[in-house]
Write a protein that holds these residues in place. Structure first.
Motif, mmCIF file in Angstrom:
data_model
loop_
_atom_site.group_PDB
_atom_site.id
_atom_site.type_symbol
_atom_site.label_atom_id
_atom_site.label_comp_id
_atom_site.label_asym_id
_atom_site.label_seq_id
_atom_site.Cartn_x
_atom_site.Cartn_y
_atom_site.Cartn_z
ATOM 1 N N HIS A 234 -4.442 81.163 16.533
ATOM 2 C CA HIS A 234 -3.385 80.393 15.768
ATOM 3 C C HIS A 234 -4.077 79.202 15.110
ATOM 4 O O HIS A 234 -3.613 78.064 15.281
ATOM 5 C CB HIS A 234 -2.255 80.119 16.727
ATOM 6 C CG HIS A 234 -1.087 79.877 15.866
ATOM 7 N ND1 HIS A 234 -0.322 78.682 15.980
ATOM 8 C CD2 HIS A 234 -0.316 80.710 15.353
ATOM 9 C CE1 HIS A 234 0.921 79.275 15.119
ATOM 10 N NE2 HIS A 234 0.797 80.266 14.672
ATOM 11 N N HIS A 313 7.390 73.152 16.682
ATOM 12 C CA HIS A 313 6.206 73.493 16.378
ATOM 13 C C HIS A 313 5.576 72.349 15.501
ATOM 14 O O HIS A 313 6.107 71.921 14.341
ATOM 15 C CB HIS A 313 6.106 74.967 15.685
ATOM 16 C CG HIS A 313 4.754 75.443 16.017
ATOM 17 N ND1 HIS A 313 3.656 75.210 15.210
ATOM 18 C CD2 HIS A 313 4.134 76.364 16.768
ATOM 19 C CE1 HIS A 313 2.582 75.703 15.391
ATOM 20 N NE2 HIS A 313 2.762 76.395 16.636
ATOM 21 N N ARG A 314 4.266 71.865 15.710
ATOM 22 C CA ARG A 314 3.481 71.005 14.705
ATOM 23 C C ARG A 314 3.794 71.477 13.332
ATOM 24 O O ARG A 314 3.618 70.835 12.536
ATOM 25 C CB ARG A 314 2.356 70.654 15.309
ATOM 26 C CG ARG A 314 1.543 69.997 14.678
ATOM 27 C CD ARG A 314 1.949 68.453 14.297
ATOM 28 N NE ARG A 314 2.126 67.581 15.493
ATOM 29 C CZ ARG A 314 1.381 67.226 16.139
ATOM 30 N NH1 ARG A 314 0.276 67.202 15.904
ATOM 31 N NH2 ARG A 314 1.640 66.276 17.190
ATOM 32 N N ARG A 322 5.937 85.091 14.906
ATOM 33 C CA ARG A 322 5.674 85.469 16.317
ATOM 34 C C ARG A 322 7.074 85.598 17.136
ATOM 35 O O ARG A 322 7.122 86.472 17.798
ATOM 36 C CB ARG A 322 4.651 84.794 16.882
ATOM 37 C CG ARG A 322 3.361 84.634 15.947
ATOM 38 C CD ARG A 322 2.430 83.801 16.710
ATOM 39 N NE ARG A 322 3.027 82.472 16.908
ATOM 40 C CZ ARG A 322 2.445 81.616 17.472
ATOM 41 N NH1 ARG A 322 1.104 81.570 18.089
ATOM 42 N NH2 ARG A 322 2.946 80.195 17.388
HETATM 43 C C1 SDX Z 1 2.426 76.653 21.288
HETATM 44 O O1 SDX Z 1 -0.353 74.424 17.675
HETATM 45 C C2 SDX Z 1 0.047 75.575 17.995
HETATM 46 O O2 SDX Z 1 -0.282 76.468 17.025
HETATM 47 C C3 SDX Z 1 0.395 76.164 19.407
HETATM 48 C C4 SDX Z 1 0.846 77.502 19.314
HETATM 49 C C5 SDX Z 1 -0.206 78.313 19.249
HETATM 50 O O3 SDX Z 1 -0.043 79.636 19.315
HETATM 51 O O4 SDX Z 1 -1.362 78.106 19.645
HETATM 52 O O5 SDX Z 1 1.675 77.834 18.260
HETATM 53 C C6 SDX Z 1 1.399 77.633 20.829
HETATM 54 O O6 SDX Z 1 2.035 75.837 21.871
HETATM 55 C C7 SDX Z 1 3.890 76.636 20.806
HETATM 56 C C8 SDX Z 1 4.634 75.375 21.017
HETATM 57 C C9 SDX Z 1 5.196 75.544 22.349
HETATM 58 N N1 SDX Z 1 5.625 74.301 23.000
HETATM 59 C C10 SDX Z 1 7.090 74.012 23.334
HETATM 60 O O7 SDX Z 1 7.835 75.009 22.948
HETATM 61 C C11 SDX Z 1 7.411 72.724 23.919
HETATM 62 C C12 SDX Z 1 8.588 72.209 23.319
HETATM 63 N N2 SDX Z 1 8.099 71.871 21.832
HETATM 64 C C13 SDX Z 1 7.986 70.430 21.784
HETATM 65 O O8 SDX Z 1 7.179 70.020 22.693
HETATM 66 C C14 SDX Z 1 7.312 70.242 20.368
HETATM 67 O O9 SDX Z 1 7.929 70.900 19.459
HETATM 68 C C15 SDX Z 1 5.752 70.584 20.021
HETATM 69 C C16 SDX Z 1 4.937 69.668 21.085
HETATM 70 C C17 SDX Z 1 5.684 72.164 20.069
HETATM 71 C C18 SDX Z 1 5.473 69.767 18.572
HETATM 72 O O10 SDX Z 1 5.775 68.476 18.672
HETATM 73 P P1 SDX Z 1 5.235 67.677 17.489
HETATM 74 O O11 SDX Z 1 4.749 68.300 16.301
HETATM 75 O O12 SDX Z 1 4.464 66.690 18.090
HETATM 76 O O13 SDX Z 1 6.693 67.036 17.093
HETATM 77 P P2 SDX Z 1 7.583 65.897 17.688
HETATM 78 O O14 SDX Z 1 7.334 65.753 19.164
HETATM 79 O O15 SDX Z 1 7.042 64.642 16.813
HETATM 80 O O16 SDX Z 1 8.925 66.311 17.496
HETATM 81 C C19 SDX Z 1 9.591 65.749 16.111
HETATM 82 C C20 SDX Z 1 11.036 65.444 16.499
HETATM 83 C C21 SDX Z 1 11.045 64.624 17.759
HETATM 84 O O17 SDX Z 1 12.602 63.902 17.578
HETATM 85 P P3 SDX Z 1 12.489 62.321 16.810
HETATM 86 O O18 SDX Z 1 11.595 61.398 17.482
HETATM 87 O O19 SDX Z 1 12.110 62.732 15.447
HETATM 88 O O20 SDX Z 1 14.000 62.194 17.048
HETATM 89 O O21 SDX Z 1 11.497 66.835 17.288
HETATM 90 C C22 SDX Z 1 12.056 66.493 18.686
HETATM 91 C C23 SDX Z 1 11.219 65.404 19.044
HETATM 92 O O22 SDX Z 1 11.947 64.600 20.115
HETATM 93 N N3 SDX Z 1 11.631 67.603 19.132
HETATM 94 C C24 SDX Z 1 12.442 68.325 20.090
HETATM 95 C C25 SDX Z 1 11.512 69.553 20.390
HETATM 96 N N4 SDX Z 1 10.409 69.364 19.794
HETATM 97 C C26 SDX Z 1 10.488 68.618 19.053
HETATM 98 N N5 SDX Z 1 13.547 68.119 20.637
HETATM 99 C C27 SDX Z 1 14.077 68.936 21.546
HETATM 100 N N6 SDX Z 1 13.405 70.028 21.990
HETATM 101 C C28 SDX Z 1 12.184 70.325 21.551
HETATM 102 N N7 SDX Z 1 11.551 71.462 21.888
#
Ligand code: SDX
Length: 436
Positions: A234, A313-314, A322
């Motif tokens: 990925h 997702h970032r 997927r």
């Molecule tokens: C994987 O990078 C990859 O490719 C990873 C992956 C791979 O195959 O290798 O795809 C696998 O890791 C998938 C992601 C799995 N993680 C989760 O499902 C955990 C929940 N998701 C979050 O922790 C978050 O979405 C991330 C870590 C995945 C991404 O975070 P970012 O890009 O740093 O985004 P951010 O935290 O800055 O969020 C932007 C906004 C924020 O709100 P505001 O400050 O703008 O008001 O969105 C909100 C965040 O609070 N937000 C969420 C959220 N994810 C982001 N709010 C609630 N629930 C969520 N899951």
């Protein structure tokens, strides 16, 4: 990389001289601004914690279009690979750049199959763990321990050594994950059998006992194989970047992959599938579908610290392709097992529907990612929840190795050594103890 005829010009309001920065175009995707000479010419660093705007390398392996929700392995859409290929064909593609023909596939399968056993000494590493150790703690230890067995036979600058290390890691991860599982439930280890498929072998090592013949369920084996394919690589995600940075010191490839396993464990990354299933279980326990509204309210309250695990997702600002394929696999497996009324699957689909209509998620482009459904299908297959991320690590090993070998094989590669913006104390004098 193709130089662009457009240049970036950096100008400073403090009268420092302007600087021209070359721009490069890739095959597809965003252009890059080459800042390698920036510090040498300006004495300034760029600043990008979390690497939101930074390309760490150039690569030919995996391409993601986050806005369109597209994922290509060596140019092939994941939707086509998941349906037309099995995991070992995908491994061959990621490692060597092309899909294998029939004889190449047979030869690759033979090579992998004949490296599935691990040294018997590996059992003694397991014995050092408590029986209730988290499988990812065990896997971090076991994969790192592999470097002790192949330390002398791994000259990473030798392409043949890099290739055999790749085969060994791909071949041995299922054996190690199954051993980690058997250890926690106090059952004897099951040795690999060379007449089984990669996924079939894994399912047998996981669920067989010496007491009776294990009959693999073909639907579950196919689903397991597809889960491996969907997690294979990925782009430059956190654990892959960890493997590249760790490997850039010239360390043993098994040690570099162990660093990737450790990074993947985090709940923001590969640990999200375990966290997503636990989240669904908690909602179910506290009232199920009727309580989704309350849970969503908690998620939207920043002070709650509650996230919708398996969402966001970032890179993907659209549906993770997927996740769609994983949801289909969920349907297939639950139907095959007569579990179409699985309450957690129905809860997950209700939660997804509500979230996708809620302004908070829509505004932030938060969609289900690969981890949202993968836990449900793994649970239906019989995989225990704490093992989900270990299976993610098993599947991602080929991606880590392909990316590591691509870096090491690039004559221009250097050890990774980022700098910082220092905001601590400037130089000061130590006072004698009596004066502090
Ligand atoms: C994987 O990078 C990859 O490719 C990873 C992956 C791979 O195959 O290798 O795809 C696998 O890791 C998938 C992601 C799995 N993680 C989760 O499902 C955990 C929940 N998701 C979050 O922790 C978050 O979405 C991330 C870590 C995945 C991404 O975070 P970012 O890009 O740093 O985004 P951010 O935290 O800055 O969020 C932007 C906004 C924020 O709100 P505001 O400050 O703008 O008001 O969105 C909100 C965040 O609070 N937000 C969420 C959220 N994810 C982001 N709010 C609630 N629930 C969520 N899951």
């Amino acid at each position: 990389m193709t130089p662009s005829d457009v240049k970036a010009t950096l100008s400073f309001s403090d009268g420092s001289p302007n600087m021209e920065l070359p721009i490069y175009k890739g095959t597809i995707g965003p252009d890059v601004i080459d800042i390698r000479k920036l510090y040498g010419q300006t004495g300034k660093f760029t600043y990008d914690p979390g690497f939101l705007s930074t390309a760490s390398c150039n690569s030919t392996i995996t391409y993601i279009d986050g806005d369109k929700g597209e994922l290509l392995y060596r140019g092939y859409p994941i939707e086509q690979l998941a349906v037309n290929c099995d995991y070992l064909e995908t491994c061959y593609l990621l490692l060597y750049g092309e899909l294998p023909n029939a004889s190449q596939k047979q030869e690759f399968e033979h090579r992998v199959t004949n490296h599935t056993m691990v040294n018997e000494q590996m059992q003694f590493f397991l014995r050092g763990f408590r029986r209730d150790a988290h499988p990812m703690a065990v896997m971090t230890g076991l994969v790192g321990a592999l470097s002790a067995f192949y330390h002398d036979s791994t000259d990473i600058n030798n392409p043949e050594h890099r290739d055999i290390a790749a085969i060994r890691l791909i071949a041995k991860m299922p054996t190690l994950v199954a051993m980690a599982y058997k250890y926690t439930i106090g059952q004897p280890y099951i040795y690999p059998k060379n007449d089984l498929s990669y996924a079939g072998n894994f399912m047998r090592m996981m669920f067989a006992t010496p007491c009776e013949e294990y009959k693999p369920n073909d639907v579950l084996v196919r689903a397991m194989d597809r889960i491996f394919t969907l997690h294979a690589d990925h782009e430059q995600n956190a654990s892959t970047s960890t493997v590249r940075l760790c490997g850039s010191s010239g360390t043993n490839p098994f040690a570099a992959i162990a660093a990737g396993v450790a990074c993947l464990w985090g709940p923001a990354h590969g640990g999200a599938n375990e966290a997503a299933l636990n989240m669904l279980g908690d909602i179910q326990k506290n009232g199920g579908v009727e309580k989704i509204g309350e849970f969503i309210k908690q998620v939207k309250d920043k002070n709650s610290g509650v996230k919708l695990m398996g969402f966001g997702h970032r890179v993907y600002k659209n549906y993770d392709p997927r996740a769609k394929l994983m949801r289909e696999t969920c349907h297939e497996v639950l139907d095959a097992l007569g579990l179409h009324d699985d309450p957690l699957f129905k809860l997950a689909m209700s939660l997804e529907k509500i979230a996708l209509e809620d302004e908070y998620f829509v505004a932030r482009k938060l969609y289900p990612n690969v981890d949202f459904y993968s836990g449900i299908v793994q649970r239906a297959i019989g995989i225990p929840v704490p093992l989900f991320t270990a299976i993610f690590a098993l599947a991602r090993t080929v991606g880590w190795i392909a990316q590591l070998n691509e870096m090491i094989g690039d004559p221009e590669y250097k050890i990774g050594r980022p700098r910082q913006l220092f905001v601590g104390s400037a130089a000061r004098t130590v006072k004698p103890l009596g004066e502090r």
